[in-house]
Design a protein around this motif. Structure first.
Motif, PDB file in Angstrom:
ATOM      1  N   THR A  91       0.827  -1.202   0.000  1.00 30.25           N
ATOM      2  CA  THR A  91       0.000   0.000   0.000  1.00 30.25           C
ATOM      3  C   THR A  91       0.861   1.250   0.000  1.00 30.25           C
ATOM      4  O   THR A  91       0.558   2.235  -0.690  1.00 30.25           O
ATOM      5  CB  THR A  91      -0.950  -0.001   1.213  1.00 30.25           C
ATOM      6  OG1 THR A  91      -1.673  -1.232   1.262  1.00 30.25           O
ATOM      7  CG2 THR A  91      -1.945   1.138   1.113  1.00 30.25           C
ATOM      8  N   SER A  92       1.950   1.230   0.755  1.00 25.91           N
ATOM      9  CA  SER A  92       2.872   2.365   0.767  1.00 25.91           C
ATOM     10  C   SER A  92       3.491   2.571  -0.609  1.00 25.91           C
ATOM     11  O   SER A  92       3.584   3.715  -1.104  1.00 25.91           O
ATOM     12  CB  SER A  92       3.966   2.136   1.811  1.00 25.91           C
ATOM     13  OG  SER A  92       4.905   3.188   1.806  1.00 25.91           O
ATOM     14  N   ASN A  93       3.906   1.485  -1.235  1.00 23.91           N
ATOM     15  CA  ASN A  93       4.483   1.590  -2.578  1.00 23.91           C
ATOM     16  C   ASN A  93       3.459   2.105  -3.584  1.00 23.91           C
ATOM     17  O   ASN A  93       3.784   2.919  -4.461  1.00 23.91           O
ATOM     18  CB  ASN A  93       5.010   0.234  -3.036  1.00 23.91           C
ATOM     19  CG  ASN A  93       6.250  -0.204  -2.281  1.00 23.91           C
ATOM     20  OD1 ASN A  93       6.930   0.608  -1.665  1.00 23.91           O
ATOM     21  ND2 ASN A  93       6.544  -1.496  -2.309  1.00 23.91           N
ATOM     22  N   GLN A  94       2.226   1.647  -3.467  1.00 25.20           N
ATOM     23  CA  GLN A  94       1.177   2.108  -4.370  1.00 25.20           C
ATOM     24  C   GLN A  94       0.969   3.619  -4.237  1.00 25.20           C
ATOM     25  O   GLN A  94       0.793   4.322  -5.238  1.00 25.20           O
ATOM     26  CB  GLN A  94      -0.134   1.375  -4.083  1.00 25.20           C
ATOM     27  CG  GLN A  94      -0.140  -0.079  -4.521  1.00 25.20           C
ATOM     28  CD  GLN A  94      -1.342  -0.834  -3.995  1.00 25.20           C
ATOM     29  OE1 GLN A  94      -2.130  -0.311  -3.198  1.00 25.20           O
ATOM     30  NE2 GLN A  94      -1.488  -2.086  -4.409  1.00 25.20           N
ATOM     31  N   ALA A  95       0.989   4.108  -2.993  1.00 29.73           N
ATOM     32  CA  ALA A  95       0.811   5.543  -2.777  1.00 29.73           C
ATOM     33  C   ALA A  95       1.936   6.346  -3.430  1.00 29.73           C
ATOM     34  O   ALA A  95       1.692   7.383  -4.069  1.00 29.73           O
ATOM     35  CB  ALA A  95       0.736   5.844  -1.279  1.00 29.73           C
ATOM     36  N   MET A  96       3.169   5.885  -3.277  1.00 30.04           N
ATOM     37  CA  MET A  96       4.299   6.590  -3.892  1.00 30.04           C
ATOM     38  C   MET A  96       4.217   6.554  -5.418  1.00 30.04           C
ATOM     39  O   MET A  96       4.450   7.567  -6.095  1.00 30.04           O
ATOM     40  CB  MET A  96       5.614   5.987  -3.408  1.00 30.04           C
ATOM     41  CG  MET A  96       5.917   6.249  -1.951  1.00 30.04           C
ATOM     42  SD  MET A  96       7.573   5.696  -1.440  1.00 30.04           S
ATOM     43  CE  MET A  96       7.361   3.917  -1.524  1.00 30.04           C
TER      44      MET A  96
END
Length: 369
Positions: A91-96
């Protein structure tokens, strides 16, 4: 009622826009204590468990938390990575990546933040930080393609509860669902095709969605219908016949009837019926997590092989795949219409020049090292 203190006002400050990508949540670590804290917050939500509070309090605190926390911690430990929880990492990677994709589409002044409904980073904390940073326009983007009161509805509860204590509320846009969004369906199609190209195609494709109690459907929750629409659209894009795929529901909890057919017994029966190669995908999860990596890729795989199956292939969630990031950008962009997020042509050209210079500098540095 008292309101939270507003950040200092700065005349002439430019207001910002933000997208908040919200997922379910995860324990901070795969330990009994951390899992117990997470489960207590999650299972205390009346949207998740619709049982009279007094009765449920005794069940939760007297039975579930004391006996289930340790077992769940072992399951989390089996999928934990060096970077932490797979769900939080993805999810963090998707946000970035969503931030980068929006900038590439010309939205130069959009903040993209990641939050969790349960656990950390908490949704209220993220919303408070965005306000302190001057974001006056916020779009809430759930990581759930299909709407359910147990998931998306719970996010709205948290958003409304937070802003109930805020005097100066930002403009809010709530993205309800995208179960039939063209980009989402195409991302799923590309994921399946890529897996088939790499590993071959099974005899059947099982589309397993997270389960909810059947009574929610009877009371008007649209989740069941939206799951089936996603499945029909994906099957059509893959040119599958009705006998080529099945829709099932996983993660049943308790003794009440949930949406059927249930994934695990269905897969076991397919093996007993002579299916030797089976593919399983979880379209309702956009990030791999405990329910996909442990429940499906481990437990359900075991059930299939134990009952005579020979080859079980789990197709990973969309995670950081390029088609999914493009779809996320399209979904976010559609819900920011009218917001002042676009860079002027001159600003965009200047940003592109700066990015090109940065890449050239990095290449030159690498060549001299």
């Amino acid at each position: 009622m008292s309101f939270a203190k507003e950040p200092p006002h700065q005349h002439g400050a430019v207001s910002g826009s933000a997208i908040v990508l919200v997922n379910l949540g995860t324990p901070d670590e795969p330990t009994r204590g951390a899992v117990r804290r997470y489960l207590k917050q999650f299972l205390s939500d009346p949207r998740v468990v619709e049982i009279p509070r007094a009765v449920w309090w005794f069940i939760l605190n007297g039975v579930i938390l004391p006996f289930r926390s340790g077992a769940s911690a072992k399951k989390y430990a089996s999928i934990w990575t060096r970077d932490g929880s797979p769900l939080r990492v993805h999810t963090s990677n998707q946000a970035m990546l969503l931030h980068d994709a929006l900038r590439a589409r010309g939205h130069g002044e959009v903040t993209v933040a990641m939050a969790m409904r349960y656990g950390s980073p908490s949704l209220p904390d993220v919303l408070a930080r965005l306000k302190a940073d001057g974001c006056e326009r916020i779009a809430i983007l759930p990581a759930y393609p299909q709407y359910s009161g147990t998931t998306t509805g719970s996010i709205w509860d948290a958003v409304f509860a937070h802003y109930r204590k805020i005097r100066n509320i930002p403009e809010l846009r709530l993205i309800r669902n995208y179960h039939d969004h063209e980009g989402y369906i195409e991302a799923l199609r590309q994921s399946v095709l890529a897996h088939w190209d790499a590993h071959g195609r099974g005899e059947k494709l099982v589309m397993s969605f997270h389960g909810v109690p059947k009574r929610t459907l009877l009371l008007g929750d649209p989740y069941h219908c939206e799951c089936h629409k996603t499945a029909r659209l994906l099957a059509a894009r893959l040119k599958l016949k009705p006998e080529d795929y099945l829709v099932t529901f996983q993660s049943r909890f308790g003794k009440a009837e949930w949406l059927q057919p249930y994934t695990a017994p269905t897969v076991a029966q397919l093996a007993r019926d002579g299916v030797r190669r089976l593919d399983v995908i979880c379209p309702g999860f956009t990030s791999d997590c405990l329910e996909t990596l442990e429940e499906i890729a481990m437990e359900v795989r075991h059930d299939f092989l134990e009952n005579g199956g020979k080859q079980f292939q789990y197709i990973p969630c969309l995670n950081e795949t390029p088609h999914w990031i493009t779809a996320l950008a399209e979904i976010a962009e559609q819900h920011m219409i009218g917001w002042p997020t676009m860079m002027s042509p001159s600003e965009r050209a200047l940003r592109q020049q700066d990015a090109a210079k940065g890449r050239e500098s990095a290449l030159a540095k690498g060549a001299t090292e």
